[in-house]
Design a protein around this motif. Sequence first.
Motif, PDB file in Angstrom:
ATOM      1  N   LYS A   2       0.833  -1.201   0.000  1.00 16.45           N
ATOM      2  CA  LYS A   2       0.000   0.000   0.000  1.00 16.45           C
ATOM      3  C   LYS A   2       0.870   1.254   0.000  1.00 16.45           C
ATOM      4  O   LYS A   2       1.956   1.283   0.567  1.00 16.45           O
ATOM      5  CB  LYS A   2      -0.896   0.026   1.244  1.00 16.45           C
ATOM      6  N   ASN A   3       0.296   2.304  -0.650  1.00 21.12           N
ATOM      7  CA  ASN A   3       0.952   3.617  -0.573  1.00 21.12           C
ATOM      8  C   ASN A   3       0.969   4.099   0.867  1.00 21.12           C
ATOM      9  O   ASN A   3      -0.019   3.951   1.590  1.00 21.12           O
ATOM     10  CB  ASN A   3       0.201   4.643  -1.423  1.00 21.12           C
ATOM     11  N   LEU A   4       2.077   4.659   1.293  1.00 20.05           N
ATOM     12  CA  LEU A   4       2.151   5.281   2.611  1.00 20.05           C
ATOM     13  C   LEU A   4       2.009   6.784   2.435  1.00 20.05           C
ATOM     14  O   LEU A   4       2.685   7.390   1.602  1.00 20.05           O
ATOM     15  CB  LEU A   4       3.493   4.943   3.266  1.00 20.05           C
ATOM     16  N   TYR A   5       1.125   7.378   3.212  1.00 18.18           N
ATOM     17  CA  TYR A   5       0.860   8.810   3.080  1.00 18.18           C
ATOM     18  C   TYR A   5       1.361   9.554   4.308  1.00 18.18           C
ATOM     19  O   TYR A   5       1.127   9.141   5.448  1.00 18.18           O
ATOM     20  CB  TYR A   5      -0.636   9.065   2.884  1.00 18.18           C
ATOM     21  N   LEU A   6       2.064  10.638   4.036  1.00 23.47           N
ATOM     22  CA  LEU A   6       2.592  11.480   5.108  1.00 23.47           C
ATOM     23  C   LEU A   6       1.668  12.675   5.300  1.00 23.47           C
ATOM     24  O   LEU A   6       1.468  13.466   4.373  1.00 23.47           O
ATOM     25  CB  LEU A   6       3.992  11.983   4.737  1.00 23.47           C
ATOM     26  N   PRO A   7       1.072  12.819   6.486  1.00 25.25           N
ATOM     27  CA  PRO A   7       0.217  13.985   6.722  1.00 25.25           C
ATOM     28  C   PRO A   7       1.040  15.196   7.180  1.00 25.25           C
ATOM     29  O   PRO A   7       1.890  15.083   8.063  1.00 25.25           O
ATOM     30  CB  PRO A   7      -0.729  13.523   7.827  1.00 25.25           C
ATOM     31  N   ILE A   8       0.819  16.317   6.537  1.00 25.64           N
ATOM     32  CA  ILE A   8       1.385  17.599   6.971  1.00 25.64           C
ATOM     33  C   ILE A   8       0.219  18.417   7.503  1.00 25.64           C
ATOM     34  O   ILE A   8      -0.692  18.765   6.752  1.00 25.64           O
ATOM     35  CB  ILE A   8       2.068  18.341   5.809  1.00 25.64           C
TER      36      ILE A   8
END
Length: 428
Positions: A2-8
């Motif tokens: 799965k894509n890993l998403y970084l929250p800003i």
Amino acid sequence: MKNLYLPITVDHIARVEGKGGVEILIGEDGVKEVKLNIIEGPRFFEAITIGKKLEEALAVYPRICSFCSAAHKLTAVEAAEKAVGFTPHEEIQALREVLYIGDMIESHALHLYLLVLPDYLGYSGPLHMVEEYKKEISIALELKNLGSWIMDVLGSRAIHQENVILGGFGKLPDKSILEKMKERLKEALPKAEYTFELFANLKQYEEVEGPITHLAVKPRDNAYGIYGDYIKASDGNEFPSEEYREHIKEFVVEHSFAKHSHYHEKPFMVGAISRVVNNSSLLYGKAKELYEGHRDLLRPTNPFANNLAQALELVYFIERGIDLIDNALAKWPFRAKDEVRIRDGFGVSTTEAPRGILVYALKVENGRVSYADIITPTAFNLAMMEEHVRMMAEKHYNDDPERLKLLAEMVVRAYDPCISCSVHVAKL
């Protein structure tokens, strides 16, 4: 995998009125999602006036906001007067516009110097600027105090003005006070010109350049200004204020207590730059001269041009205020108000608040408010604002997260949002 998403995440956008945040979700292939999270609690400032006597409701509406209470009061009163079929005499309209100009001066000065300028000078807030930038802070406070004093004189207080009533004013100031007001405006003009030159030298970020549809009130009496009966778009279209619901649609988004708005199914912008884009031909005096010399910076394609447009308006509205007072003094004395017969009816007022178009629609039945709809500039701007934050994020998502957060906040601050005003729920 799965894509890993970084929250800003910016939990609380600094130096804006009200509570809002930014959430940017970044994946391996770039920006996945951008949200402007308006977390100000739901407010029922329309619903609570349903069933109230008209005069009582008109005392409630300016409490929506302390930043632009005069804008709310004056727009609500005009909508009410339209509903009952009354038009105030010319001198009253002129002094009401001067009162509105006081709101413009105070709001623009506060926004430009205390909310926006720290970003460009590398400060976290205006208090840290005091030692090195005493001149700028002094000008900010002088202009702010001038606008506040004008509202105090004509509105009976600096916020939540009660002197504006159906038919006119509760009382008028002495002629000598109006003469003093004119002189104070003249003294402020060089400070407004300095403000324009200062902001003309600040960066406008090319990352957010792109087509923008601008909406503004089409001014009455062929004078760049605040009051009008039509809404004008930069696509060449214009329509009567009463038809605003046919062209502008509000809709709910799940991440915000404030609705978003579309014009003909697309985001749009309102505010100082939108007024300049649509009505620049009506500028005059020093403001016109500054516009002609810097029109390349007053770009309709960049939201950061809104800051310079506000600085231009400081010059214009000071000049306009002087002219309006001159016209009033030439006809002095005149009556403070006329009697208004309350009857059933429906009225819509569209005016230009500091942040853009403000809509009030009121229905009056048996002397009471039976329907109210209020849409504020920030509610109009939110969809476009969110799009511009996305554009900035797409250019800087590989940067240091703190840098991206600052740039995202700067985009929001360029719109000068009033978040508390934007959250409205029509039904209890």
